[in-house]
Design an enzyme around this catalytic site. Structure first.
Site, short mmCIF file in Angstrom:
data_model
loop_
_atom_site.label_atom_id
_atom_site.label_comp_id
_atom_site.label_asym_id
_atom_site.label_seq_id
_atom_site.Cartn_x
_atom_site.Cartn_y
_atom_site.Cartn_z
N GLU A 8 0.84 -1.35 -0.02
CA GLU A 8 -0.07 -0.06 -0.13
C GLU A 8 0.74 1.28 0.07
OE1 GLU A 8 -3.09 0.32 -1.21
OE2 GLU A 8 -3.72 -1.12 0.33
N ASP A 44 3.01 1.94 -5.06
CA ASP A 44 3.14 1.88 -6.29
C ASP A 44 3.72 3.17 -6.98
OD1 ASP A 44 0.72 3.29 -5.72
OD2 ASP A 44 -0.44 2.46 -7.30
N GLY A 81 -12.22 2.72 -1.28
CA GLY A 81 -10.89 2.22 -1.47
C GLY A 81 -10.90 0.85 -2.36
N LEU A 82 -11.91 0.86 -3.05
CA LEU A 82 -12.18 -0.46 -3.98
C LEU A 82 -11.82 -0.06 -5.39
CD1 LEU A 82 -15.07 -2.19 -2.23
CD2 LEU A 82 -12.41 -2.39 -1.98
N SER A 83 -11.58 1.22 -5.79
CA SER A 83 -11.30 1.59 -7.11
C SER A 83 -12.36 1.80 -8.06
CB SER A 83 -10.11 0.66 -7.60
OG SER A 83 -9.10 1.47 -8.17
N ASP A 105 -4.11 0.28 -9.92
CA ASP A 105 -5.53 0.38 -10.33
C ASP A 105 -5.71 0.09 -11.59
OD1 ASP A 105 -5.46 0.96 -7.47
OD2 ASP A 105 -6.39 2.58 -7.83
#
Ligand code: NG1
Length: 381
Positions: A36, A39, A128-130, A175
């Site tokens: 987390e 990236d 937070g799940l894109s 993502d």
């Protein structure tokens, strides 16, 4: 909504399309298992796509216009012309993710025509799940399909990763890469520079659970500032480290998170391959602690959810996504999932007056395939 219903909703919004049928594109959300806030430092991450998704029924137009209607009435219709410099709607407008996709593609291909598009989603927003990247990817695939153009998979991931910065977030590329490149039944390690996805099968008796903290992590609001501040700090870290100076204070804690989280990604991937649930769980716990104390992106609600999940028998749990609200991801043996979900209902949601909505806020996350254009009439999952 099944594809057939989506087609009917499209016809209500735009009239019956002709001559070709309406197509449907599906782009899943994702849950990042570990890795987390690294990236954008170029370090590997380890997410998986989930079943919940954005679906768009679309039909090509003969001009450059793109007209969007959202099945969710909270989101007003939006329209723009597809070209290489599309003026944004006001910050926070959902249509900006479609504009971002269209502009990125228009910079690559001249003279694209637009689409009429009916958007539907069962992904929670700002959780937070894109959901935002899923919308962007779905829209990009719709425009590409409508124009008969293709882009190689890795190149498209990079194009759309950069393209999402249109909305003002200095994001990493995780993502868009997992939403496009996920393999059903697997989590994927994503390496950057060069971009590469390496899948690992999720063991059949492992269950990931997602639970929402009841706090929206709006990337268009304060969370964006906090997120962009972290990405700036990472740039600073690299500069200081390259200059040979010693890090201190906040920067040294940020650095410790980045370095230890990078190590945890490798260890977690190996633990999954070895079907070592206990080790994977411990790595999730350590990741949460590091995000809470060193990276400072947690919130009391997320910490509480993590604590309750562990007390209920989870192998491990941590916040997932950017933090500042949003969701946690929990790992347990499949047979323990019902009791953990029930415990979260009783001990987290009920005291906060949300007992009635537990089924919406907590769900099991199955490793799913990446985005795809579905053949007309198909009705997946
Ligand atoms: P979410 O959870 O969607 O806000 C963001 C970034 C990721 C990554 C995570 C933190 C975007 C589109 N997404 O995700 O690239 O940096 O935060 O790990 O900017």
């Amino acid at each position: 909504m099944a594809s057939t219903h989506l087609g009917a909703a499209f016809a209500r919004a735009f009239g019956a399309p002709s001559p070709s049928p309406v197509h449907v594109v599906r782009a899943p959300g994702r849950v990042n298992l570990i890795g987390e806030h690294i990236d954008y430092c170029g370090l590997p991450v380890f997410p998986m796509a989930i079943r919940r998704s954005v679906r768009i029924a679309f039909h090509p137009r003969s001009d450059r216009e793109t007209h969007l209607v959202n099945h969710d009435p909270r989101f007003a219709p939006s329209a723009f012309a597809v070209n290489e410099s599309i003026p944004p709607a006001p910050a926070g407008d959902w249509g900006n993710y479609a504009r971002a996709a269209a502009q990125a593609l228009a910079q690559r291909f001249p003279d694209l025509r637009g689409v009429n598009a009916l958007v539907d989603s069962d992904l929670p927003i700002a959780a937070g799940l894109s959901s935002s990247s899923a919308l962007l990817v779905a829209m990009a695939l719709a425009i590409m399909h409508a124009n008969g153009v293709t882009v190689a998979s890795l190149e498209l991931m990079e194009l759309l990763g950069r393209g999402e910065r249109y909305v003002g977030t200095a994001g990493g590329g995780m993502d868009q890469a997992i939403i496009l490149g996920a393999r059903a039944g697997c989590a994927s390690r994503i390496d950057f520079h060069p971009l590469r996805l390496t899948p690992t099968a999720v063991p059949a008796d492992w269950q990931f659970i997602v639970a929402w903290s009841l706090v929206h992590a709006e990337k268009s609001g304060a969370a964006r500032q906090a997120y962009n501040e972290r990405t700036r700090q990472c740039d600073e870290l690299l500069e200081v480290a390259e200059g040979g100076a010693t890090l201190s204070g906040v920067l040294s804690r940020r650095f410790r998170h980045v370095v230890t989280e990078g190590t945890r990604v490798r260890q977690a991937e190996a633990a999954m391959a070895a079907q070592d649930l206990a080790t994977f769980g411990q790595l999730l716990d350590a990741s949460h602690q590091s995000l809470r104390d060193d990276y400072e992106v947690s919130r009391p609600e997320l910490d509480r959810l993590v604590e309750l999940a562990r007390e209920a028998g989870a192998a491990g749990a941590r916040l997932t996504g950017a933090g500042f609200g949003g969701s946690i991801v929990v790992l347990c043996r499949a047979e323990h999932a019902p009791e953990i979900m029930a415990a979260l209902g009783e001990r987290f949601y009920a005291p906060r007056g949300a007992a009635g909505d537990v089924a919406r806020h907590v769900f099991t996350a199955e490793p799913s395939a990446g985005a795809e254009v579905l053949t007309p009439g198909a009705s997946p999952e």
